[in-house]
Design an enzyme around this catalytic site. Structure first.
Site: not given
Ligand code: FDA
Length: 534
Positions: A181, A188, A475
């Site tokens: 994600g 960033y 976000y």
């Molecule tokens: P998740 O699995 O929930 O996926 C997010 C989205 O991407 C969903 O729509 C999902 O379906 C899609 N997706 C996931 N994997 C995929 C894949 N392989 N192929 C296609 N689509 C896919 N951001 C930032 O820029 N800098 C930072 O420092 C932080 N810090 C931070 C701290 C905390 C505690 C949180 C909760 C969030 C952040 N974030 C952040 C935000 C973060 O970058 C954002 O929430 C990301 O989407 C999270 O990715 P995940 O894979 O964990 O999420």
């Protein structure tokens, strides 16, 4: 008879429709599972790959990657099944069967989506969880790495740090955030001023499209490769892995924190920061975190502004630089610590720095219940404006609220707005984000906290970007608009949120989507819609 006609018949009709819908749902659910079982190699694999609702591990697998527990209540819609593929053919089968039986697919990597879109949907759905796709291969000689989407940022940083102290990657600071994600939305972190975004350093990727084809940069073409580097996940396909360029850092970097509160003239210092932070040399990053804390006067609260910095060099070079450029901060040597870049990530993530093993701990940052929003600021906010938002932190709903101000300038000033889908580049002084949290036992009163952050956001409107009011895709904020979750969403409707996240790049994202997924198989409340879908 009339009575029957007007009161019982509609009831009977509803019962019939509901039973029919229930039957259809159960039917498509059963058919989906049957289809998937047929496509998976053997029965021992099935038990490791498919978690149905009656599986004793279903809830623990579902909850393992839910960061925002606002979306983990008994009332939260749950998937019909969770698929945890072991190999790419399992993903291809999941796409085939969910398409065939009309089930929506939600892709999950780290589960940190602010609005829970990787594991919640209002229509019947299955989760494809990439928890078994977490390999990290670091090649220090060529300064590149391949990282699978299910890995966390911490696993990537740990992999780099295990091999060298002089290479790094410019992504986020929370170790448990998923690569999938994060990279899909830009990503960033504390190296933003020196190197830009994570997405700026992606040089190849492996993606499975809506037809189950496995593509790399060459076979997907430059339009699709452009779109997946910031245009958002769950739109163009499933990205399995990314090839990234690593960036050089000194073996020793310096961090510092200087806290100031309302009783220490903080408004003036914060006002000054807006003129300085984006113009500092790009090897110095000083961000701002604002929270409510206890005051030195017993029983009172104050607002604390923490200036937290990373300097790509030693402390002896840093001190004179800050004293010359930002004397108001009053930086002293005792505020500073020297460490490696990987340790600095833990420092910013407020994680204990006992050992780098903590980077591998998915629970290092506690799961919370929250709502968040973001903005971009192009003109310094006057002191009166700063006083206004600082005072809102003293309200009772803001006990678990925080504002983060991330300085831009440096590399972000140099990259053209249309280079990648992420458009917020030159001309921004800083990115602002706001978050409000509350305790689980206060869930019934969540409305008052959400109202607080919406009021805060309204207050900020005067001081932030306009037409569009820009927002950071990662976000995620469903308040700014969303798609129809079943049925077609028009370009006009999606433009409401699309231009805020992507500005004019939204048009090209729609063109790419129309080309690669015209049937809109990959979709959620804020996925890019194709120009028309059946
Ligand atoms: P998740 O699995 O929930 O996926 C997010 C989205 O991407 C969903 O729509 C999902 O379906 C899609 N997706 C996931 N994997 C995929 C894949 N392989 N192929 C296609 N689509 C896919 N951001 C930032 O820029 N800098 C930072 O420092 C932080 N810090 C931070 C701290 C905390 C505690 C949180 C909760 C969030 C952040 N974030 C952040 C935000 C973060 O970058 C954002 O929430 C990301 O989407 C999270 O990715 P995940 O894979 O964990 O999420």
């Amino acid at each position: 008879m009339k009575f029957l006609q007007y009161s019982v018949l509609p009831f009977l009709l509803v019962v019939v429709i509901l039973s029919f819908r229930g039957a259809t749902l159960a039917h498509s659910h059963g058919d989906f599972l049957h289809c998937l079982s047929l496509h998976l190699a053997n029965s021992s694999t099935i038990s490791k790959v498919i978690y149905m609702r009656n599986n004793p591990s279903y809830l623990s697998v579902l909850n393992a990657s839910i960061h925002n527990t606002r979306f983990s209540t008994p009332a939260t819609p749950k998937p019909l099944a969770i698929i945890t593929p072991l190999k790419t053919s399992h993903i291809q089968s999941t796409i085939y069967c969910s398409k065939k039986h009309g089930l929506q697919l939600r892709i999950r990597s780290g589960g940190h989506d602010f609005e829970g879109l990787s594991y919640v949907s209002g229509v019947p759905f299955v989760i494809l969880d990439l928890l078994n796709f977490r390999a990290v291969k670091i090649d220090t000689k060529n300064k590149v790495a391949w990282v699978q989407s299910g890995a966390t940022l911490g696993e990537l940083y740990y992999g780099i740090a295990a091999k060298t102290k002089t290479l790094a990657f410019p992504a986020g600071i929370c170790p448990a955030v998923g690569i999938g994600g994060h990279f899909s939305g830009g990503g960033y972190g504390i190296l933003i001023r020196k190197y830009g975004l994570a997405a700026d350093h992606i040089i190849d990727a492996q993606l499975i499209d809506a037809n189950g084809r496995i593509l790399d940069r060459k076979s997907m073409g430059e339009d699709l490769f452009w779109a997946i580097r910031g245009g958002g996940g769950n739109t163009f396909g499933i990205v399995l892995a990314w090839k990234i360029k690593l960036v050089p850092v000194p073996a020793v970097v310096t961090v510092f924190t200087v806290n100031k509160n309302l009783e220490q003239n903080v408004t003036k210092i914060l006002h000054r920061w807006q003129y300085i932070a984006h113009k500092l040399p790009d090897n110095l990053y000083v961000d701002v975190g604002i929270t409510k804390v206890s005051s030195s006067q017993a029983g009172k609260k104050t607002v604390q502004v923490a200036f937290i910095a990373l300097f790509l060099g030693g402390v002896d070079e840093l001190i004179p630089l800050v004293q010359e450029r930002f004397p108001e901060l009053g930086l002293a040597k005792e505020n500073c610590s020297e460490m490696s870049w990987a340790e600095s990530v833990l420092y910013f993530g407020r994680a204990p720095r006992r050992s780098l093993d903590i980077l591998l701990d998915k629970n290092v940052i506690p799961r919370t219940i929250f709502k968040s929003k973001s903005d971009y600021v192009k003109e310094p906010i006057p002191e009166s404006g700063i006083e206004g938002f600082l005072s809102m932190f003293l309200e009772k709903e803001a006990d678990f609220a925080e504002m983060l101000m991330v300085p831009f300038g440096g590399k972000m000033e140099e990259i053209p707005e249309n280079e990648l889908p992420y458009p917020h580049r030159a001309g921004n002084l800083f990115q602002a984000s706001y978050i409000v949290g509350w305790r689980k036992e206060e869930n019934a009163e969540s409305g008052k906290y959400i109202s607080w952050i919406r009021r805060f956001y309204s207050y900020m409107a005067t001081y932030v970007s306009k037409s569009p009011r820009e927002a950071y895709f990662n976000y995620r904020d469903l308040d700014i608009g969303s798609n129809n979750i079943s049925g077609h969403t028009s370009y006009q409707q999606a433009s409401i949120w699309g231009f805020k996240y992507f500005k004019n790049n939204f048009k090209r994202l729609v063109q790419v989507k129309t080309m690669v997924d015209p049937m809109n198989f990959f979709r959620n409340e804020q996925s890019i819609p194709p120009l028309s879908s059946p």
